[in-house]
Design an enzyme around this catalytic site. Structure first.
Site, PDB file in Angstrom:
ATOM      1  N   LYS A  31       0.870  -1.189   0.000  1.00  0.00           N
ATOM      2  CA  LYS A  31       0.000   0.000   0.000  1.00  0.00           C
ATOM      3  C   LYS A  31       0.901   1.232   0.000  1.00  0.00           C
ATOM      4  O   LYS A  31       1.693   1.437   0.920  1.00  0.00           O
ATOM      5  CB  LYS A  31      -0.907   0.002   1.245  1.00  0.00           C
ATOM      6  CG  LYS A  31      -1.687   1.317   1.442  1.00  0.00           C
ATOM      7  CD  LYS A  31      -2.589   1.285   2.674  1.00  0.00           C
ATOM      8  CE  LYS A  31      -3.229   2.655   2.940  1.00  0.00           C
ATOM      9  NZ  LYS A  31      -4.101   2.673   4.130  1.00  0.00           N
ATOM     10  N   ASP A  45      -2.446  10.295   3.545  1.00  0.00           N
ATOM     11  CA  ASP A  45      -3.857   9.929   3.707  1.00  0.00           C
ATOM     12  C   ASP A  45      -4.570  10.964   4.574  1.00  0.00           C
ATOM     13  O   ASP A  45      -4.529  10.913   5.796  1.00  0.00           O
ATOM     14  CB  ASP A  45      -3.956   8.536   4.359  1.00  0.00           C
ATOM     15  CG  ASP A  45      -5.412   8.088   4.539  1.00  0.00           C
ATOM     16  OD1 ASP A  45      -6.311   8.732   3.965  1.00  0.00           O
ATOM     17  OD2 ASP A  45      -5.619   7.088   5.252  1.00  0.00           O
ATOM     18  N   LYS A  94      -9.993  13.145   7.920  1.00  0.00           N
ATOM     19  CA  LYS A  94      -9.539  12.751   9.254  1.00  0.00           C
ATOM     20  C   LYS A  94      -9.499  13.964  10.182  1.00  0.00           C
ATOM     21  O   LYS A  94      -9.346  15.090   9.712  1.00  0.00           O
ATOM     22  CB  LYS A  94      -8.116  12.170   9.165  1.00  0.00           C
ATOM     23  CG  LYS A  94      -8.036  10.791   8.561  1.00  0.00           C
ATOM     24  CD  LYS A  94      -6.599  10.277   8.589  1.00  0.00           C
ATOM     25  CE  LYS A  94      -6.493   8.901   7.967  1.00  0.00           C
ATOM     26  NZ  LYS A  94      -7.203   7.848   8.699  1.00  0.00           N
ATOM     27  N   ASP A 104       1.600   6.365   5.582  1.00  0.00           N
ATOM     28  CA  ASP A 104       0.628   5.432   5.015  1.00  0.00           C
ATOM     29  C   ASP A 104       1.163   4.722   3.757  1.00  0.00           C
ATOM     30  O   ASP A 104       0.445   3.964   3.121  1.00  0.00           O
ATOM     31  CB  ASP A 104      -0.686   6.170   4.715  1.00  0.00           C
ATOM     32  CG  ASP A 104      -1.914   5.279   4.889  1.00  0.00           C
ATOM     33  OD1 ASP A 104      -1.789   4.229   5.545  1.00  0.00           O
ATOM     34  OD2 ASP A 104      -2.977   5.643   4.359  1.00  0.00           O
ATOM     35  N   ASP A 111     -12.107   7.349   3.559  1.00  0.00           N
ATOM     36  CA  ASP A 111     -10.908   7.097   4.372  1.00  0.00           C
ATOM     37  C   ASP A 111     -10.532   5.609   4.386  1.00  0.00           C
ATOM     38  O   ASP A 111      -9.456   5.249   4.838  1.00  0.00           O
ATOM     39  CB  ASP A 111     -11.143   7.611   5.801  1.00  0.00           C
ATOM     40  CG  ASP A 111      -9.841   7.774   6.576  1.00  0.00           C
ATOM     41  OD1 ASP A 111      -8.764   7.692   5.946  1.00  0.00           O
ATOM     42  OD2 ASP A 111      -9.914   7.987   7.802  1.00  0.00           O
ATOM     43  N   GLU A 114      -9.383   3.865   2.079  1.00  0.00           N
ATOM     44  CA  GLU A 114      -8.854   3.941   0.713  1.00  0.00           C
ATOM     45  C   GLU A 114      -7.806   2.882   0.413  1.00  0.00           C
ATOM     46  O   GLU A 114      -7.568   2.560  -0.749  1.00  0.00           O
ATOM     47  CB  GLU A 114      -8.275   5.342   0.457  1.00  0.00           C
ATOM     48  CG  GLU A 114      -6.826   5.557   0.927  1.00  0.00           C
ATOM     49  CD  GLU A 114      -6.626   5.400   2.433  1.00  0.00           C
ATOM     50  OE1 GLU A 114      -7.613   5.547   3.175  1.00  0.00           O
ATOM     51  OE2 GLU A 114      -5.491   5.117   2.861  1.00  0.00           O
ATOM     52  N   ARG A 136      -7.736  -0.366   0.886  1.00  0.00           N
ATOM     53  CA  ARG A 136      -8.303  -1.542   0.210  1.00  0.00           C
ATOM     54  C   ARG A 136      -8.701  -1.215  -1.219  1.00  0.00           C
ATOM     55  O   ARG A 136      -8.719  -2.081  -2.091  1.00  0.00           O
ATOM     56  CB  ARG A 136      -9.481  -2.092   1.035  1.00  0.00           C
ATOM     57  CG  ARG A 136     -10.624  -1.129   1.200  1.00  0.00           C
ATOM     58  CD  ARG A 136     -11.540  -1.486   2.372  1.00  0.00           C
ATOM     59  NE  ARG A 136     -11.000  -1.045   3.661  1.00  0.00           N
ATOM     60  CZ  ARG A 136     -11.611  -1.220   4.823  1.00  0.00           C
ATOM     61  NH1 ARG A 136     -12.787  -1.833   4.864  1.00  0.00           N
ATOM     62  NH2 ARG A 136     -11.068  -0.790   5.937  1.00  0.00           N
TER      63      ARG A 136
HETATM   64  N1  BES Z   1      -4.250   4.557   6.879  1.00  0.00           N
HETATM   65  C1  BES Z   1      -5.431   4.376   7.646  1.00  0.00           C
HETATM   66  C2  BES Z   1      -5.233   3.384   8.793  1.00  0.00           C
HETATM   67  C3  BES Z   1      -4.428   3.878   9.956  1.00  0.00           C
HETATM   68  C4  BES Z   1      -4.927   4.835  10.805  1.00  0.00           C
HETATM   69  C5  BES Z   1      -3.201   3.336  10.211  1.00  0.00           C
HETATM   70  C6  BES Z   1      -4.172   5.253  11.884  1.00  0.00           C
HETATM   71  C7  BES Z   1      -2.456   3.730  11.301  1.00  0.00           C
HETATM   72  C8  BES Z   1      -2.941   4.713  12.125  1.00  0.00           C
HETATM   73  C9  BES Z   1      -6.550   3.838   6.763  1.00  0.00           C
HETATM   74  O1  BES Z   1      -6.558   4.323   5.465  1.00  0.00           O
HETATM   75  C10 BES Z   1      -7.831   4.279   7.378  1.00  0.00           C
HETATM   76  O2  BES Z   1      -8.054   5.443   7.464  1.00  0.00           O
HETATM   77  N2  BES Z   1      -8.615   3.312   7.829  1.00  0.00           N
HETATM   78  C11 BES Z   1      -9.839   3.597   8.472  1.00  0.00           C
HETATM   79  C12 BES Z   1     -10.862   2.600   7.977  1.00  0.00           C
HETATM   80  C13 BES Z   1     -12.263   2.927   8.403  1.00  0.00           C
HETATM   81  C14 BES Z   1     -12.742   4.175   7.720  1.00  0.00           C
HETATM   82  C15 BES Z   1     -13.147   1.747   8.045  1.00  0.00           C
HETATM   83  C16 BES Z   1      -9.640   3.459   9.993  1.00  0.00           C
HETATM   84  O3  BES Z   1      -8.910   2.575  10.402  1.00  0.00           O
HETATM   85  O4  BES Z   1     -10.171   4.283  10.708  1.00  0.00           O
HETATM   86 ZN    ZN Z   2      -4.769   4.891   4.697  1.00  0.00          ZN
HETATM   87 MN    MN Z   3      -7.556   6.156   5.285  1.00  0.00          MN
END
Ligand code: BES
Ligand code: ZN
Ligand code: MN
Length: 488
Positions: A261, A266, A273, A284, A343, A345, A347
């Site tokens: 990834k 992000d 966020k 990210d 967010d 993104e 996947r």
């Molecule tokens: N890159 C983030 C995941 C992340 C967040 C990794 C904080 C490390 C620290 C990912 O893209 C994301 O935002 N995931 C969301 C998914 C949700 C919207 C289903 C998450 O984990 O909040």
């Molecule tokens: Zn992300």
């Molecule tokens: Mn995200």
């Protein structure tokens, strides 16, 4: 820092600093006897006075004004039944910090001769090289001259009679971890999808066994990767699919594929966020960093395998033309996705990369991603999550993690969780609600990895550290390198 390897402990050669272990039973090894002689009995005197007691964290630096090394550090290693990998790392790091301000140009490190019931000599070599390389690592390329740390070129000679093979892997892994750290620590305004593509191109230019193929947005449109492309729509930085192909095996050998990834920043997109610690979303792309860095280790070790890295890279930004919640996109596989949260993104970029991987008829595919905050809730910052469509493969990766001291643990991925990804309007939704966020993210990916042996590593908790020691960790490079070594 340059590492070299020696099997002999006969004398200290032309070393400027010497590191020698002393176990809790206070046995005077040949090296301690030699050092004691050079120091006119100072070591045996220090043992007698109990200044040196051989326990963990007990160490003493002797300055030598006579012949031989100028600095002799005697390091307590404790009792053999107690010395674990974690303590061993602390021991090597503690020894380095005692001499780092004045190590001289040649350091003779005998600490891999410590006696431990838990750690073999190859284990100690691995931990030593990785810990020392990490101790020296410093990301100060954006500091002005006066803030930069002086780095004297130091040659570390690792003494270990029984660990020749492990040494090469350790040096390659430690070097790759520092590449991974550098890529991770670079800010989002420099490390863009185009920057990652350039790194891949450079890697290919420097090795005859490697080729790089960079797919731009037009090429991805042609292939139908509308899901990947939807993520970068709001950004002025063009998205890239980066393919690095290493041919070290026979032409007919099925390749092992690593997918990373590579979200270079992000923001969350329209599902923006919160502001606190958002800077950390430059990390990210650590999945991409770990697979590109692992490719460098593969090259350095000249592995007799075919390995392909695929990086799905984009910047996730809000904008007038960004994807919106409710948008429906068609993936390269033909499946449609309802983007309920922009967010989620990771996947969305990975699914098209996983479909692209099919064309190589892979022996296995491992994707690596900072995919879910939920993974930090599940496993904290010590353990990478493994999810797979093949339990044996998941166990293989966990074992590779154990062998390389890069911990990973399996989470389930049963069909029942797929229910959470149902969409009223498309084939699947890109979020599955709050319960089991790491699992539903992997379930989404699994729908695009049905045709080969696949595992997903969620490194959201392990890829970087926050707070005062903020920085990329280089994980899970050791696990990935060991995974590939285990395929040879
Ligand atoms: N890159 C983030 C995941 C992340 C967040 C990794 C904080 C490390 C620290 C990912 O893209 C994301 O935002 N995931 C969301 C998914 C949700 C919207 C289903 C998450 O984990 O909040
Ligand atoms: Zn992300
Ligand atoms: Mn995200």
């Amino acid at each position: 820092m340059k590492f070299s390897y020696n099997t002999t402990v006969a004398d200290f050669g032309d070393a400027s600093s010497v590191l020698i272990p002393l176990s809790a039973d206070l046995q005077l090894t040949a090296s301690l006897q030699l050092a004691d002689k050079l120091l006119a009995g100072a070591i045996s005197a220090a043992i007698k006075s109990t200044d040196l007691n051989g326990k963990l964290k007990n160490q003493h630096l002797f300055l030598n004004s006579g012949a031989g090394p100028q600095r002799i550090l005697v390091v307590g290693t404790g009792s053999s039944d107690k010395l674990t990998a974690r303590q061993y790392r602390q021991l090597q790091a503690g020894a380095w910090s005692a001499i780092k301000n004045n190590p001289g140009t040649r350091v003779h490190n005998e600490l891999c001769l410590a006696v431990s019931d838990h750690l073999s000599q190859p284990d100690q070599v691995r931990l030593a090289v990785e810990t020392l390389a990490q101790s020296e690592y410093c990301f100060d390329q954006f500091k002005s001259e006066q803030d930069k740390q002086e780095k004297a070129p130091t040659n570390i000679s690792i003494i270990a009679p029984d660990a020749g093979e492990q040494f090469n892997q350790s040096v390659a892994t430690a070097g790759a971890m520092n590449i991974c750290r550098d890529l991770g620590n670079l800010p989002g305004n420099i490390c863009t999808p185009s920057y990652l593509a350039e790194q891949a191109t450079t890697m290919a230019a420097n090795s005859s066994k490697v080729s790089a193929d960079i797919l731009n947005e037009a090429a991805m449109t042609e292939l139908g990767m509308h899901c990947l492309l939807s993520v970068g729509k709001g950004s002025v930085e063009p998205s890239k699919l980066i393919v690095v192909n290493y041919q070290g095996g026979k032409k007919t050998d099925a390749p092992h594929i690593l997918v990373g990834k590579g979200i270079t920043f992000d923001t969350g997109g329209i599902s923006l966020k919160p502001g606190a610690a958002m800077d950390e979303m430059k990390y990210d792309m650590c999945g991409a960093a770990s697979v590109l860095a692992t490719m460098q280790a593969v090259i350095d070790m000249d592995m007799p395998l075919n390995v392909i890295a695929i990086v799905a890279s984009a910047e996730n930004m809000p904008a007038g033309n960004a994807s919106k919640p409710g948008d429906i996109v068609t993936t390269m596989s033909g499946k449609t996705v309802e983007i309920l949260n922009t967010d989620a993104e990771g996947r969305l970029v990975l699914c098209d990369a996983l479909t692209y991987a099919e064309r190589f008829k892979p022996a296995s595919v491992v994707d690596v991603a900072t995919l879910t905050g939920a993974c930090i809730i599940a496993l904290g910052h010590h353990t990478t999550a493994v999810l797979s469509n093949d339990d044996d493969f998941a166990q293989d990766l966990i074992k590779a993690g154990q062998e390389s001291f890069d911990a990973a643990w399996q989470l389930p991925i049963g069909d029942e969780y797929q229910e959470q990804l149902k969409s009223n309007f498309a084939d699947l939704a890109n979020i599955g609600g709050r319960p089991a966020g790491t699992i539903t993210a992997a379930c989404f990916l699994a729908r695009f990895a049905e045709n080969y042996k696949w595992a997903h590593l969620d490194i959201a908790g392990t890829a970087w550290a926050s707070g005062k020691a903020k920085g990329a960790t280089g994980r899970c490079v050791p696990l990935l390198v060991q995974h590939l070594v285990n395929q040879i």
